[in-house]
Design a protein around this motif. Structure first.
Motif, short mmCIF file in Angstrom:
data_model
loop_
_atom_site.label_atom_id
_atom_site.label_comp_id
_atom_site.label_asym_id
_atom_site.label_seq_id
_atom_site.Cartn_x
_atom_site.Cartn_y
_atom_site.Cartn_z
N GLY A 90 -12.17 24.31 -9.46
CA GLY A 90 -12.01 23.16 -10.32
C GLY A 90 -10.73 22.57 -10.57
N GLY A 91 -9.90 23.15 -10.28
CA GLY A 91 -8.28 22.52 -10.71
C GLY A 91 -8.23 21.20 -9.92
N PHE A 92 -7.74 20.35 -10.38
CA PHE A 92 -7.61 19.00 -9.77
C PHE A 92 -6.16 18.45 -9.85
CE2 PHE A 92 -7.77 14.32 -10.15
CZ PHE A 92 -8.18 14.01 -8.87
N GLY A 93 -5.55 17.93 -9.09
CA GLY A 93 -4.43 17.16 -8.90
C GLY A 93 -4.30 16.03 -8.24
N ARG A 94 -3.81 14.85 -8.61
CA ARG A 94 -3.55 13.61 -7.81
C ARG A 94 -2.11 13.15 -8.23
NH1 ARG A 94 -7.73 9.48 -9.97
NH2 ARG A 94 -8.91 10.51 -8.19
N ALA A 95 -1.64 12.77 -6.97
CA ALA A 95 -0.14 12.27 -7.11
C ALA A 95 -0.13 11.04 -5.90
CB ALA A 95 0.73 13.24 -6.45
N ALA A 96 0.86 10.26 -6.14
CA ALA A 96 1.13 8.94 -5.20
C ALA A 96 2.66 8.85 -4.90
CB ALA A 96 0.86 7.74 -6.01
N ALA A 97 2.75 8.63 -3.48
CA ALA A 97 4.25 8.45 -2.95
C ALA A 97 4.57 7.03 -3.29
CB ALA A 97 4.01 8.56 -1.30
N PRO A 98 6.10 7.25 -3.73
CA PRO A 98 6.73 6.00 -4.00
C PRO A 98 7.23 5.63 -2.82
CG PRO A 98 8.07 7.82 -4.38
CD PRO A 98 6.84 8.48 -4.13
N SER A 99 8.03 4.40 -2.85
CA SER A 99 8.62 3.94 -1.61
C SER A 99 10.17 3.16 -1.95
CB SER A 99 7.44 2.79 -1.05
OG SER A 99 8.26 2.11 0.16
N GLY A 100 10.90 3.25 -0.89
CA GLY A 100 12.15 2.68 -1.10
C GLY A 100 12.54 1.38 -0.52
N ALA A 101 13.32 0.66 -1.14
CA ALA A 101 13.84 -0.75 -0.26
C ALA A 101 15.11 -0.48 0.16
CB ALA A 101 13.81 -1.92 -1.30
N SER A 102 15.98 0.18 -0.51
CA SER A 102 17.53 0.47 -0.03
C SER A 102 17.32 1.92 0.65
CB SER A 102 18.60 0.26 -0.81
OG SER A 102 18.21 1.07 -1.94
N THR A 103 16.73 2.11 1.80
CA THR A 103 16.40 3.57 2.17
C THR A 103 17.60 3.96 2.88
OG1 THR A 103 15.22 2.48 4.23
CG2 THR A 103 13.83 3.65 2.24
N GLY A 104 17.74 5.24 2.97
CA GLY A 104 18.96 5.84 3.61
C GLY A 104 18.40 6.22 5.08
N GLU A 105 19.52 6.15 6.00
CA GLU A 105 19.15 6.07 7.60
C GLU A 105 18.78 7.78 7.65
OE1 GLU A 105 22.66 5.23 9.69
OE2 GLU A 105 21.67 6.29 11.56
N TYR A 106 19.15 8.68 6.85
CA TYR A 106 18.80 9.87 7.13
C TYR A 106 17.64 10.58 6.40
CZ TYR A 106 23.35 9.57 9.44
OH TYR A 106 24.39 8.97 10.06
N ALA A 160 0.88 -1.28 -0.16
CA ALA A 160 -0.07 -0.09 0.08
C ALA A 160 0.97 1.19 0.10
CB ALA A 160 -1.13 -0.11 1.23
N THR A 161 0.33 2.21 -0.58
CA THR A 161 0.89 3.63 -0.57
C THR A 161 -0.21 4.43 -0.49
OG1 THR A 161 2.90 5.08 -1.36
CG2 THR A 161 1.42 3.99 -3.06
N VAL A 162 0.42 5.81 -0.27
CA VAL A 162 -0.50 6.86 -0.06
C VAL A 162 -0.86 7.68 -1.47
CG1 VAL A 162 -0.92 9.15 0.88
CG2 VAL A 162 0.25 7.36 2.36
N GLU A 163 -2.02 7.98 -1.81
CA GLU A 163 -2.40 8.84 -3.18
C GLU A 163 -3.35 9.96 -2.51
OE1 GLU A 163 -3.60 7.59 -7.42
OE2 GLU A 163 -5.60 7.84 -6.28
N ALA A 164 -2.83 11.16 -3.17
CA ALA A 164 -3.56 12.30 -2.70
C ALA A 164 -4.41 13.00 -3.68
CB ALA A 164 -2.64 13.41 -2.01
N ASP A 165 -5.54 13.50 -3.50
CA ASP A 165 -6.34 14.05 -4.34
C ASP A 165 -6.44 15.65 -4.15
OD1 ASP A 165 -6.69 11.96 -5.95
OD2 ASP A 165 -8.77 11.93 -5.77
N VAL A 166 -5.94 16.73 -4.98
CA VAL A 166 -5.94 18.13 -4.32
C VAL A 166 -7.23 19.07 -4.99
CG1 VAL A 166 -5.14 20.41 -3.91
CG2 VAL A 166 -4.06 18.10 -3.22
#
Ligand SMILES: O=C(O)[C@@H](CO)OP(=O)(O)O
Ligand SMILES: [Mg+2]
Length: 400
Positions: A30-46, A19-25
């Motif tokens: 009537g302006g509309f925007g939709r975007a979804a967050a990606p997700s890492g596997a080799s994520t950096g500590e910081y 699962a990941t997060v999708e947002a509709d603004v």
């Protein structure tokens, strides 16, 4: 300029089946925007913190949405500052960088929609550059992205001589196909890793041979220069207890790792090496950059995590000559832009990048064109990767 009237958040699938997060603004006009967050596997500590999607959504609904409603969608800095204020932490651990980045990107798309402009135009402005990024395409890979494959995470085709973005994209796909056929000729079966790269159970040494042959073959066919590069994901190879880089049975001390990488750059004329060392080893990053930085991009991903403070530290010691830009590592588009700007001012090349877990979202293609970034890293094949590559082709064709 129109105000944000509502923000909807939901869980959608990413390319790993998580699962990941999708947002509709939505804005008042009537302006509309939709975007979804990606997700890492080799994520950096910081990196900024990704929260479990249900928790991130609940927290963002409670703390961020009420602050954002009523703001102008087109004022990206104000939207992103409100996200930061709603979160209240340094690393988005309250509302989650996944909710933050989805909302930040969706607001930008809604603002572009309001003025009837493509996203790259809204973000980059009328006087953005005329250049298109060279796509770095993952052809063979292992590490955290595939079990029983190479130790080095990514072997990337780099079509540096391509006359157009379209020819570059097709060249990378041809290198992927050539590598698949070379492996088949050697009798090596190859599944695919998280990013669609071939994930054969071969040594890194054999992968170098296959990449060299595949890139030479395709370069000959297309008539322009195709080099290759690596994401070594050094922090994943590094074992702090042993103070060594672990490649299966073999280990290398940090100094040997520098020698090893410098030798590979020499032997294969590598165009690009990302995270050759651990994310805390600024000094050896600097030693390597000093040695090979005139002919190769040394790129910081886990090292910089799209964070201007870490980049500043790197600039001070000459730790690299390029930076990977992943909006979800830092949480907002404004901060990703700040990192690109700081990099550019200091002669660092920006590489706008996907994550190993992706959706069909194409924001990074627009971000790369808007910032005039010289490179984009977004895979070679597979629907969530081709979504971005095809968007780049459409942008170049004036069809977006
Ligand atoms: O290390 C990387 O550069 C990325 C993308 O290729 O992988 P992940 O998203 O798993 O961090
Ligand atoms: Mg990386």
């Amino acid at each position: 300029m129109t105000r944000i009237t509502s923000i909807a958040l939901r869980r959608v699938l990413d390319s790993r089946g998580n699962a990941t997060v999708e947002a509709d603004v939505l804005t008042e006009s009537g302006g509309f925007g939709r975007a979804a967050a990606p997700s890492g596997a080799s994520t950096g500590e910081y990196e900024a913190v990704e929260r479990p999607p249900s928790e991130a959504i609940a927290a963002a609904r409670e703390h961020a949405v009420p602050r954002l409603e009523g703001l102008y969608a087109g004022d990206q800095r104000e939207v992103d500052a409100a996200l930061r204020a709603a979160d209240g932490t340094e690393d988005f651990s309250a509302i989650g960088a996944n909710s933050a980045v989805a909302i930040s990107m969706a607001a930008a798309k809604a603002a572009a929609d309001v003025i009837g402009a493509p996203l790259y135009q809204h973000l980059g402005g009328a006087f953005r550059g005329e250049n298109f990024p060279v796509p770095l395409g993952n052809v063979i890979g292992g590490g955290e992205h595939a079990a029983d494959a190479t130790d080095i995470q990514e072997f990337l085709a780099a079509p540096v001589g391509a006359p157009s973005v379209s020819e570059a994209v097709f060249a990378n796909a041809a290198v992927h196909a050539a590598a698949a056929s070379i492996l088949a000729d050697r009798g090596v079966p190859a599944a695919k890793g998280d990013e669609g790269a071939l994930a054969p159970s071969i040594s890194d040494a054999e992968a170098f041979e296959v990449m060299a042959e595949a890139t030479d073959r395709v370069a000959e066919e297309v008539g322009f220069s195709i080099r290759f590069g690596l994401d070594m994901a050094g922090a994943e190879l590094y074992d702090a207890d042993a103070d060594a880089y672990v490649y299966g049975e073999e280990t290398r001390s940090p100094d040997e790792q520098v020698e090893y990488v410098a030798g590979l750059i020499e032997e294969y004329d590598l165009a690009y090496v990302e995270d050759p060392l651990d994310e805390d080893d600024y000094d050896r990053f600097a030693t390597l950059t000093e040695r090979v930085g005139d002919r190769t991009l040394i790129c910081g991903d886990d090292l910089f995590v799209t964070n201007v403070d870490r980049l500043e530290e790197g600039i001070d010691v000459g730790a690299a000559n390029s930076i990977l830009i992943k909006p979800n590592q830092i949480g907002t588009l404004s901060q990703a832009f700040d990192a690109v700007e700081l990099a550019t001012r200091n002669g660092y090349d920006s590489v706008i990048s996907h994550r190993s877990g992706e959706t069909e979202d194409t924001t990074i293609a627009h971000l790369a064109v808007a910032t005039d970034a010289p490179y984009i890293k977004t895979g070679t094949v597979g629907g969530e990767r081709t979504a971005k590559l095809n968007e780049l082709i459409r942008i170049a064709d004036g069809a977006v």
